[in-house]
Design an enzyme around this catalytic site. Sequence first.
Site, PDB file in Angstrom:
ATOM      1  N   ARG A   1       0.866  -1.185   0.000  1.00  0.00           N
ATOM      2  CA  ARG A   1       0.000   0.000   0.000  1.00  0.00           C
ATOM      3  C   ARG A   1       0.899   1.231   0.000  1.00  0.00           C
ATOM      4  NH1 ARG A   1       2.223   1.712   3.729  1.00  0.00           N
ATOM      5  NH2 ARG A   1       0.655   3.338   3.775  1.00  0.00           N
TER       6      ARG A   1
ATOM      7  N   GLN B   1      -2.388   2.519   9.863  1.00  0.00           N
ATOM      8  CA  GLN B   1      -1.075   2.574   9.202  1.00  0.00           C
ATOM      9  C   GLN B   1      -0.057   3.356  10.029  1.00  0.00           C
ATOM     10  OE1 GLN B   1      -3.984   3.125   7.644  1.00  0.00           O
ATOM     11  NE2 GLN B   1      -3.909   2.621   5.480  1.00  0.00           N
TER      12      GLN B   1
ATOM     13  N   ASP C   1      -1.872  10.644  -2.053  1.00  0.00           N
ATOM     14  CA  ASP C   1      -2.141   9.608  -3.050  1.00  0.00           C
ATOM     15  C   ASP C   1      -2.431  10.209  -4.415  1.00  0.00           C
ATOM     16  OD1 ASP C   1      -2.922   8.574  -0.259  1.00  0.00           O
ATOM     17  OD2 ASP C   1      -2.546   6.803  -1.489  1.00  0.00           O
TER      18      ASP C   1
ATOM     19  N   ASN D   1      -5.449  12.517   0.388  1.00  0.00           N
ATOM     20  CA  ASN D   1      -4.619  11.647   1.248  1.00  0.00           C
ATOM     21  C   ASN D   1      -5.537  10.902   2.211  1.00  0.00           C
ATOM     22  OD1 ASN D   1      -1.968  10.707   1.988  1.00  0.00           O
ATOM     23  ND2 ASN D   1      -2.202  11.807   3.895  1.00  0.00           N
ATOM     24  N   LYS D   2      -4.944  10.075   3.031  1.00  0.00           N
ATOM     25  CA  LYS D   2      -5.691   9.223   3.959  1.00  0.00           C
ATOM     26  C   LYS D   2      -6.740  10.005   4.743  1.00  0.00           C
ATOM     27  CE  LYS D   2      -5.299   5.701   4.254  1.00  0.00           C
ATOM     28  NZ  LYS D   2      -6.158   4.902   3.368  1.00  0.00           N
TER      29      LYS D   2
HETATM   30  O1  MRU Z   1      -4.503   3.301   2.087  1.00  0.00           O
HETATM   31  P1  MRU Z   1      -3.010   3.455   2.029  1.00  0.00           P
HETATM   32  O2  MRU Z   1      -2.310   2.887   3.202  1.00  0.00           O
HETATM   33  O3  MRU Z   1      -2.466   2.974   0.714  1.00  0.00           O
HETATM   34  O4  MRU Z   1      -2.827   5.020   2.071  1.00  0.00           O
HETATM   35  C1  MRU Z   1      -1.548   5.585   1.999  1.00  0.00           C
HETATM   36  C2  MRU Z   1      -1.541   7.023   2.295  1.00  0.00           C
HETATM   37  O5  MRU Z   1      -2.539   7.676   2.441  1.00  0.00           O
HETATM   38  C3  MRU Z   1      -0.222   7.661   2.296  1.00  0.00           C
HETATM   39  O6  MRU Z   1      -0.142   8.696   3.208  1.00  0.00           O
HETATM   40  C4  MRU Z   1       0.022   8.134   0.859  1.00  0.00           C
HETATM   41  O7  MRU Z   1      -0.121   7.073  -0.043  1.00  0.00           O
HETATM   42  C5  MRU Z   1       1.321   8.674   0.650  1.00  0.00           C
HETATM   43  S1  MRU Z   1       2.440   7.367   0.499  1.00  0.00           S
HETATM   44  C6  MRU Z   1       3.993   7.923   0.368  1.00  0.00           C
END
Ligand code: MRU
Length: 358
Positions: A53, A201, A242, A252-253
Amino acid sequence: MQINGKTFRTIWFDEKDQVVKIIDQTKLPHKFEVKNLKTVKDTINAIKIMEVRGAPLIGATAAYGIVLAVAENNNPGFIKKSSEDLIKSRPTAINLKWAVNRMLKKLLVVNNNEVLKIALEEAKLICEEDVKFCKNIGLNGLKIIEEIYNKKKDTVNILTHCNAGWLATIDWGTATSPIYHAHKKGIKVHVWVDETRPRNQGAFLTSFELNEEGVPNTIIADNAGGILMQKGEVDMCIVGTDRTIATGDVANKIGTYLKALAAKDNNVPFYVALPSSTIDWKTQDLKNIPIEERNSEELSYVEGLDESNNIKKILIYPKKSKAMNLAFDVTPAKYITGLITEKGVCEASKEGLKKLFK
Ligand code: MRU
């Protein structure tokens, strides 16, 4: 970076067995397991269930997915379907589409005898570039941390959300790269790690990787950032992304937006770190960013170690309750102090991005 004192990357190609190797992130922090991906279907599944991920890492996995597809069946119909399935495997991170399209463009002009070799070279190049970009993001972000440290002359407290660490990339990370560089330079840093419900995460991955590198950190509940900022306990925020669209707005998340609002209200600088592979130059309106909605069981169930050290999944919600699980949100550019990229730091705006990336 290090796990148990040994240097790892998150993904690599095993020449002997002709398989793609990944660290299975669904097992961290309690178990460290390396997993083999043998088919394009394996790569799609690994992305969907989040064994890998983080935007740059899922892009790299998709690139290797194309390599495995070519090895399996170099038929135009199969490659087309595999590419579509890879791009669809997670909707928000633009790196998936970016990596698949880059692979397809490369393979278009290659003859059949060398297609596999060229595909593998390109996937490896995508990984090497990401390492270089993330390292440079770190060096550019380091200057900001250094500036704060020189003024404060004490530990710089940095808040981060989700995992935008080396586990989300190939090495170094995006948001964590400036932190690793500062730590290696002897600048005192301490990281407030947002737990990042529901997949945790922050707690499971960011804290784990910072511990392995010896960077002081403290996990906090997602909602604790606001009070810490009010108390002057946060000097800056750095998060990943993302998808950053042409206007500088950042997906982002889930929860990132609320942190940015709190940061604005408390005059805490809020930075977003990203490689250029995460920029979506075509999208101009943040409403057009696809927001992934994941299974609500990620909220209603939690997983952890029981008393016998076995991983166990338990239900924490009332059995009859409904839950909704949006995985990302969008932070408008006006709340972002700057974008830290491999080419330098710029304003989160069309003009800012254009200045760096002509
Ligand atoms: O759902 P995930 O764990 O893939 O989400 C990741 C994030 O939101 C990160 O902060 C983002 O991808 C940046 S990764 C360098």
